[in-house]
Scaffold this motif. Structure first.
Motif, short mmCIF file in Angstrom:
data_model
loop_
_atom_site.label_atom_id
_atom_site.label_comp_id
_atom_site.label_asym_id
_atom_site.label_seq_id
_atom_site.Cartn_x
_atom_site.Cartn_y
_atom_site.Cartn_z
N ALA A 91 16.19 -8.50 2.37
CA ALA A 91 16.11 -8.86 0.94
C ALA A 91 14.70 -9.36 0.69
O ALA A 91 14.41 -10.55 0.79
N LEU A 92 13.82 -8.45 0.36
CA LEU A 92 12.39 -8.76 0.27
C LEU A 92 12.03 -9.30 -1.11
O LEU A 92 12.66 -8.98 -2.10
N GLU A 93 10.98 -10.12 -1.12
CA GLU A 93 10.40 -10.53 -2.38
C GLU A 93 9.49 -9.41 -2.88
O GLU A 93 9.19 -8.45 -2.16
N PHE A 94 9.04 -9.55 -4.13
CA PHE A 94 8.11 -8.56 -4.65
C PHE A 94 6.76 -8.81 -3.97
O PHE A 94 6.12 -9.84 -4.18
N ASP A 95 6.31 -7.85 -3.18
CA ASP A 95 5.13 -8.10 -2.35
C ASP A 95 4.12 -6.96 -2.34
O ASP A 95 3.20 -6.96 -1.50
N ASP A 96 4.23 -6.01 -3.26
CA ASP A 96 3.30 -4.88 -3.21
C ASP A 96 3.14 -4.28 -4.61
O ASP A 96 4.14 -3.99 -5.28
N MET A 97 1.89 -4.09 -5.03
CA MET A 97 1.59 -3.43 -6.29
C MET A 97 1.48 -1.92 -6.16
O MET A 97 1.20 -1.24 -7.14
N GLY A 98 1.71 -1.40 -4.98
CA GLY A 98 1.71 0.04 -4.78
C GLY A 98 0.36 0.59 -4.33
O GLY A 98 -0.68 -0.05 -4.47
N SER A 99 0.42 1.78 -3.82
CA SER A 99 -0.79 2.42 -3.28
C SER A 99 -1.78 2.81 -4.36
O SER A 99 -2.96 3.03 -4.06
N ASP A 100 -1.35 2.91 -5.61
CA ASP A 100 -2.26 3.32 -6.69
C ASP A 100 -2.97 2.14 -7.36
O ASP A 100 -3.82 2.36 -8.24
N TRP A 101 -2.65 0.93 -6.98
CA TRP A 101 -3.20 -0.23 -7.66
C TRP A 101 -4.72 -0.32 -7.55
O TRP A 101 -5.42 -0.49 -8.55
N VAL A 102 -5.24 -0.19 -6.36
CA VAL A 102 -6.68 -0.35 -6.16
C VAL A 102 -7.45 0.73 -6.92
O VAL A 102 -8.46 0.44 -7.58
N GLY A 103 -6.99 1.97 -6.89
CA GLY A 103 -7.68 3.04 -7.59
C GLY A 103 -7.68 2.85 -9.09
O GLY A 103 -8.70 3.07 -9.76
#
Length: 521
Positions: free
Chosen positions: A191-203
């Motif tokens: 049951a993970l917390e929200f921890d990633d904005m996705g691979s497209d965030w930096v671009g």
């Protein structure tokens, strides 16, 4: 051996989880079992999904057959009340696993064939609002069956709210719910917390900074969806701390059609380089608007406060400044006047404290509202930790609420009060000032003498000695204020009376005299 190294026995252990399948099965069994054991928690979770209040039964891995294929949903929930029941199939995903459209559509068909009411999904995917589902399915399959979704963050927030704030009546049930919370907070639970904005965030962030982002870029969709998920997660995180339901605000059209919200955020990101949304906290003065500016690398939290309806402009400014006495001086305050065009006067709180008149650009215009804003540096990393975008947004929201929002109370007019009644001085009234009592008179009415009425008599009716005693006494010398005798007329027999035109003053006695006429005259 030191006891500090001993591990306490847990109702739901995390040891022995060897893979995703075992993780999913254990999370499902623990969650469904606590739904049955803790009545308050079961009602808090199932009530918003449409289940009635009643006896809860839960099962895991119930087999079904659809056509030629066997299906085994992760669980089944049945709530019974009297002769009626509510039944839902449950599909659970843990970790980074996502829900599959084909699987959900098959469960919807099974639910329709079996006469069930809903299909409930649980995963780490967080939609913008509780009534939206992160997986797209054929809407024709939703005509009779409800498709509901819970994120593990939702489940954890509901459990914390129920145990720590709303309460559980039975101590043993409260301990069981605490064990579920402890399990879900463990990293191995899945049951993970929200921890990633996705691979497209930096671009996308770099394209915004360079001014090369286009509306047709396919990478925008994932960033926009994850930003809404971040705001929803920030709401759940703040709600756990406050003990109340904090929600992401969407208008009616955006709730009915999630694509409209995505289109609005896409246009906002391309045109201004910003992403924004609002969250609502019960019993606060206004919603908190959160804006992430990818060009300036700033996260801004702001709220609009209605100004008082009475008082001078500087008095209204001081009303707000007094409530922000413990807030940082770096807050920006903007004053908006009635019928104003364009932005109003804005200053830092530290300057306003010294000179409130700086926010009054036109003393003749009535101040309508104040905008209080706080900006902090934005993280750039896609994950969690120091320098991460997710943590910078969550910290900004929590800090703004603690230092600003919880200290501001809405203005309200003072209730009307009774006027002080001054008793007028008493005046001496004459005996003939009034013939009837009034509220303006004194306490004691003035007594007046009653009038005396005497009959007229004709000449020859007898002298005074022949009249009754009471009538004779009325003409005695002791009578008060006798009227003067009238003139005698030269007639053989006459009756003389007082002329009516010369009536005495009110209530004075009237005297009637009769005089005999001798025969010699």
């Amino acid at each position: 051996m030191a006891e500090e190294t001993w591990h306490a026995a847990r109702l739901i252990p995390t040891s022995g989880i060897s893979g995703a399948e075992e993780q999913e099965r254990r999370a499902t069994s623990a969650f469904l079992a606590v739904l049955t054991a803790v009545k308050e928690f079961g009602r808090a979770v199932l009530g918003p999904l449409g289940a009635p209040a009643g006896n809860v039964e839960t099962y895991i891995e119930v087999p079904f057959k659809l056509g030629e294929k066997d299906w085994r949903p992760d669980g089944l929930i049945r709530v019974s009340r009297g002769s009626k029941s509510w039944v839902a199939l449950v599909e659970v995903k843990t970790g980074k696993n996502s829900l599959a459209t084909e699987q959900l559509e098959a469960y919807l068909d099974i639910a329709r064939e079996q006469g069930f009411d809903a299909v409930v999904t649980i995963s780490n995917e967080i939609p913008p609002s509780a009534d939206q589902h992160p997986t797209h399915v054929d809407k024709r399959k939703l005509r009779k069956i409800a498709l509901c979704h819970l994120s593990w963050a939702d489940v954890l927030s509901t459990a914390v709210l129920q145990k720590e704030h709303r309460g559980v009546s039975d101590p043993d049930q409260a301990w069981i719910l605490g064990e579920l919370i402890r399990y879900l907070e463990h990293p191995k639970s899945g049951a993970l917390e929200f921890d990633d904005m996705g691979s497209d965030w930096v671009g996308v962030r770099e394209a915004v900074s360079a001014g090369t982002l286009r509306a047709t870029d396919k990478t925008i969709a994932d960033v926009v969806a994850r930003f809404d998920a971040l705001l929803r997660y920030a709401s759940l995180h703040l709600g756990r701390r406050l003990g109340t339901d904090v929600t992401l605000q969407l208008n009616r059209k955006e709730r009915a059609e999630p694509a409209l919200r995505a289109q609005a955020l896409r246009a906002l990101l391309v045109d201004t380089g910003t992403l924004s949304g609002s969250i609502r906290i019960p019993d606060t003065v206004a919603d908190i608007k959160i804006t992430a500016d990818l060009r300036s690398s700033k996260v801004t939290c702001e709220l609009v406060v209605d100004a008082p309806k009475t008082g001078r402009p500087t008095t209204r400014v001081n009303w707000l400044a007094r409530q922000l006495k413990d807030a940082p001086g770096s807050l920006r305050i903007e004053a908006s006047a009635l019928n104003q065009r364009g932005p109003g006067a804005a200053e830092l709180l530290s300057v306003v404290r010294e000179d409130p008149a700086l926010l009054v650009s036109d003393p003749t215009r009535e101040l309508r509202s104040f905008t209080v804003a706080q900006s902090v540096s934005m993280g750039t990393k896609r994950g969690r930790g120091r320098g991460a975008f997710i943590d910078s947004v969550i910290d900004a929201v929590d800090n703004f609420y603690e230092t600003v929002v919880q200290n501001i109370k809405a203005w309200s007019a003072a209730p009307p009060k009774f006027r002080e009644e001054v008793e007028p001085p008493r005046e001496e009234r004459s005996a003939l000032s009034s013939t009837a009592l009034s509220s303006q008179d004194g306490a004691e009415p003035v007594e007046r003498p009653a009038p005396t009425v005497v009959e007229e008599r004709k000449v020859g009716d007898g002298d005074a000695s022949e009249r009754p005693d009471d009538e004779a006494d009325s003409f005695s010398d002791d009578a008060v204020d006798p009227a003067p005798p009238p003139e005698v007329a030269d007639t053989t027999e006459s009756s003389v009376a007082v002329d009516r035109e010369d009536e005495p003053t009110p209530f004075a006695p009237v005297r009637i005299y009769s005089m005999p006429v001798s025969e010699d005259s």
